[in-house]
Every structure is written in structure tokens, then in C-alpha cells.
Design a protein around this motif. Structure first.
Motif: not given
Length: 409
Positions: A142-143, A148-149, A151-156, A257-262
Motif C-alpha cells: 500500500l505505501t 508511486h501515485l 510522484h504521478n500526481l506531481t508530474r501531472e 482528481r482521479s489520482i487524488t481520490a486514489q
């Protein structure tokens, strides 16, 4: 005498080498990387152990992404192997690669790699066995996914800001509020042109911000003025380009918004698992469930580590020594190995702790002013190194954090 088992793992199969304490190869064979193959491997190890005068079994696998996890856990938990004093090691591939350099006449193939792993086991001095208990494995999944998410959010967000500059080049300089708030994202989703935003009634724009921001803005009229000023000051785009940028902005907003919700879903699952792992790390000001879980998931049982220095080295928060004769280098580099996930969570936790604890804030400031360059980065890493000592002490003693209390250096 010990039986050494080197396993070179791939997604399809496992190349196996059984070696005795004298370095003699006892068996070489290949099995499929599945439950049946692992069971056959277990049976071969047990048979070889029982036929010889062995007192222990050491099994080594390279840490090859997800492919080595299942066989490592199977061999670690198998009762027949546990009864034969078995230890399972997942080894950094870099360690095997460096070890191979001592053999100048070896070819490169999977059977040779399995032999090298077994021979490296025979030499000993391995850092630690890193097969974790099930609750730590679940938490780690989980962590690491959260890492991973994030870092994806930062790039997005970086991509979004680039598109925003095309749409409204003066936005980030004129508007002080975060562009990632719900109200401003909703404004961009409306796909207004800059002329429409600039000519909109101030009260209407302020009311829009008030409703979408759920009355969280202290002065929506002032924010509305700054948005209109940015719209009037920005470069204009052709209709064709502006339509494309509006589409890209909308796509980025949906992704954010999708990554934030995840991430929020993962945080709930992390909290649920963390409730079943007793610890006192959350008594440290600034360390909440996420940082606590990230640290615990990578450390596992603290008794796996000899002391706080070995824990810091495992995290990569250690510096190479450079000394020769009477010479001692003043500047040294951090080691280039270590668990990047543990290092990430320790550094993020240190950044939070320094904002909430006077002792760590003072330590950070002291280190910040010691050098003229890379001040924040250096001070934060050193603060994380100081935090390692506290984490080690609390996990070993199972005591709550007491400000000002000294811990072993």
C-alpha cells in the motif's frame, strides 16, 4: 555445516544451484516459477539436507522486482524448511554483480548467476534477511503504491501548469491562491476565453468562486480581481490552439482528481492496517499514519537491524568515508544504495517533524546555516538521519516520544 542454495529468478523459471560449505556444487537444476516448481525445489532441498550432515540452510535470491517475492515467501514460510533451520535472503543484484568481478573467467548465463548467488551466501557477511512478515508485506504494498501515485500526481501537476501557461500566461504571477483548489479548477473546466473572464461581472465571478470554494476564500472579490487582471495581461491564443489547450487542461484536471481520490482510498486502507501493528512512532509530533506506515512497512521487525547505524545505512542515509593515512576528507558523498522508499518516507517525515518539534526545528536551522549552498537539501537529509536514531530507539523500547529525552547515538 551449512547447505547453500542460490536461485536465479525470472518470470518463467528459477535456475537453482545447491552448494556445500567447501564450495562444491551438489546439484543444478531448473524449475518453473510457480507453486509446483517451488514445491519441487523445497523437496530437493530437504532431500539434500537429510542426506548430508548439514545443520542449516541458507537460501539466496536476487531481488528481481516482483518475480522473487512469491518463491522467497514460500521458502521462508515452509514448515519443512523451518524445521531445518532455514534462512532466506533476498539480495541486492548490485552485490552479486560486484562479487562476480572477482571471477574473471566466468560466462554470463542464468546457471552461472545461481552458482554466484550460492557462492556469495557461502562467504557470508550479508547485510540482513529481508523477508518480511505478512502484515508488513501488505502495508508495504500500500505505501509503495502511494509513493508511486504521489510522484504521478506531481508530474501531472507539472504538465497541468505548462498547459495553464499557454492558456493564461500571467495566472501564476497575478493569482496568489493555489490553482489546484476546487474553485479555480472548476473555472478552468468551464472553458471560458480570456476575454470572457476579463469582461465578466466582478460580483458574478466572486459568487462563482464562493460557491465552488464552499466559502473558504477569505476575500473572493480580491481573488476575482486578480484572476481578471491575469486574464487581461496574458497573451492571446488563436481559437484553434485555445480549444486544444482547453481540452488538455480538462484532461489534466480529471487525472489530478482521479489520482487524488486514489490516494485518499489508500490512506484509509493504510490506516486500517496500521491499527493492527502496535507502535509508538505516531507520538512524534508531525508523524501521522502515512509517514508511520511508510517507515514501518520498510523496516519490518526492528530486531533485523544491529543498531541505528545499520538502519540508516539500509535507508541510504549514510556517508562514505574517505580517509588515507593522516588525510580525512571534509566533504563526503552519500552512499548510492539503500531502500529508496524508506529514505523517502524518513525525509518527508523529517520535513514534517521539524515544523512541529522545537528540537528538530533548531537542529535543521543549525545545519541549514553551516554551508553556503544546497542548504535545505543538506539540512533536511541530516535531520532525517537524526530522526533515524529516534525511530530506532522508540521501536526497540516501545516507548512514547518524550521531547528532550536523549537517545543512543
Amino acid at each position: 555445516m551449512k547447505l547453500y542454495v542460490g536461485i536465479d529468478v525470472s518470470s518463467k523459471d528459477m535456475k537453482v544451484c545447491l552448494m556445500d560449505q567447501e564450495g562444491e556444487t551438489l546439484q543444478r537444476f531448473t524449475v518453473e516459477n510457480n507453486l509446483h516448481g517451488a514445491s519441487y525445489l523445497r523437496d530437493q532441498i530437504v532431500s539434500c539436507y537429510d542426506q548430508g550432515s548439514f545443520q542449516a540452510v541458507h537460501i539466496g535470491l536476487e531481488a528481481t522486482s516482483v518475480y522473487s517475492w512469491h518463491p522467497a515467501m514460500f521458502l521462508h514460510e515452509d514448515r519443512a524448511l523451518q524445521a531445518r533451520n532455514t534462512k532466506v535472503y533476498t539480495i541486492n543484484p548490485k552485490l552479486i554483480r560486484k562479487f562476480k568481478e572477482a571471477y574473471v573467467d566466468l560466462d554470463k548465463n542464468d546457471h552461472v548467476d545461481a552458482w554466484l548467488i550460492a557462492d556469495r551466501l557461502r562467504f557470508g557477511r550479508l547485510p540482513l534477511t529481508v523477508v518480511l512478515q505478512e502484515q508488513y508485506v501488505a502495508l508495504q504494498r500500500l505505501t509503495r503504491m502511494r509513493y508511486h501515485l504521489v510522484h504521478n500526481l506531481t508530474r501531472e501537476k507539472q504538465v497541468f501548469l505548462q498547459h495553464l501557461f499557454y492558456k493564461c500566461s500571467a495566472f501564476t504571477t497575478e493569482v496568489e491562491s493555489s490553482v489546484f483548489g476546487n474553485a479555480l479548477l472548476e473555472l478552468l473546466l468551464e472553458k471560458y476565453t480570456l476575454e470572457e473572464i476579463g469582461s465578466m461581472e466582478l460580483d458574478a465571478l466572486a459568487q462563482f468562486l464562493r460557491e465552488k470554494g464552499k466559502n473558504r476564500f477569505a476575500d473572493p472579490e480580491c481573488l476575482a480581481k486578480s484572476i481578471q487582471k491575469a486574464a487581461r495581461s496574458s497573451y492571446r491564443l488563436s481559437k484553434c490552439v485555445e480549444d486544444s489547450i482547453d481540452l488538455l487542461l480538462g484532461t489534466s484536471i480529471e487525472s489530478i482528481r482521479s489520482i487524488t481520490a486514489q490516494i485518499k482510498q489508500l490512506d484509509k486502507a493504510i490506516q486500517k492496517l496500521l491499527d493492527g501493528i502496535p507502535n509508538t512512532l505516531q507520538t512524534i509530533p508531525g508523524i501521522g499514519p502515512v509517514f508511520c506506515a511508510g517507515i514501518l512497512a520498510e523496516i519490518g521487525d526492528i530486531e533485523r537491524f544491529k543498531d541505528q547505524a545499520s538502519l540508516a545505512k539500509y535507508a541510504g542515509l549514510s556517508w562514505q568515508k574517505h580517509q588515507s593515512g593522516s588525510f580525512q576528507a571534509e566533504e563526503t558523498n552519500m552512499i548510492r544504495t539503500g531502500n529508496r522508499y524508506l529514505r523517502y518516507y524518513l525525509i518527508e517525515a523529517a520535513n514534517s517533524v521539524k515544523r512541529n518539534d522545537a528540537e528538530y526545528r533548531a537542529y535543521y536551522q543549525k545545519k541549514y546555516h553551516e554551508v553556503p549552498k544546497h542548504q535545505h537539501k543538506r539540512a533536511l537529509v541530516l535531520t532525517a538521519r537524526k530522526l533515524v536514531r529516534l525511530v530506532d530507539a522508540l521501536l526497540r523500547s516501545n516507548q512514547i516520544y518524550t521531547p528532550g529525552r536523549k537517545v543512543d547515538r
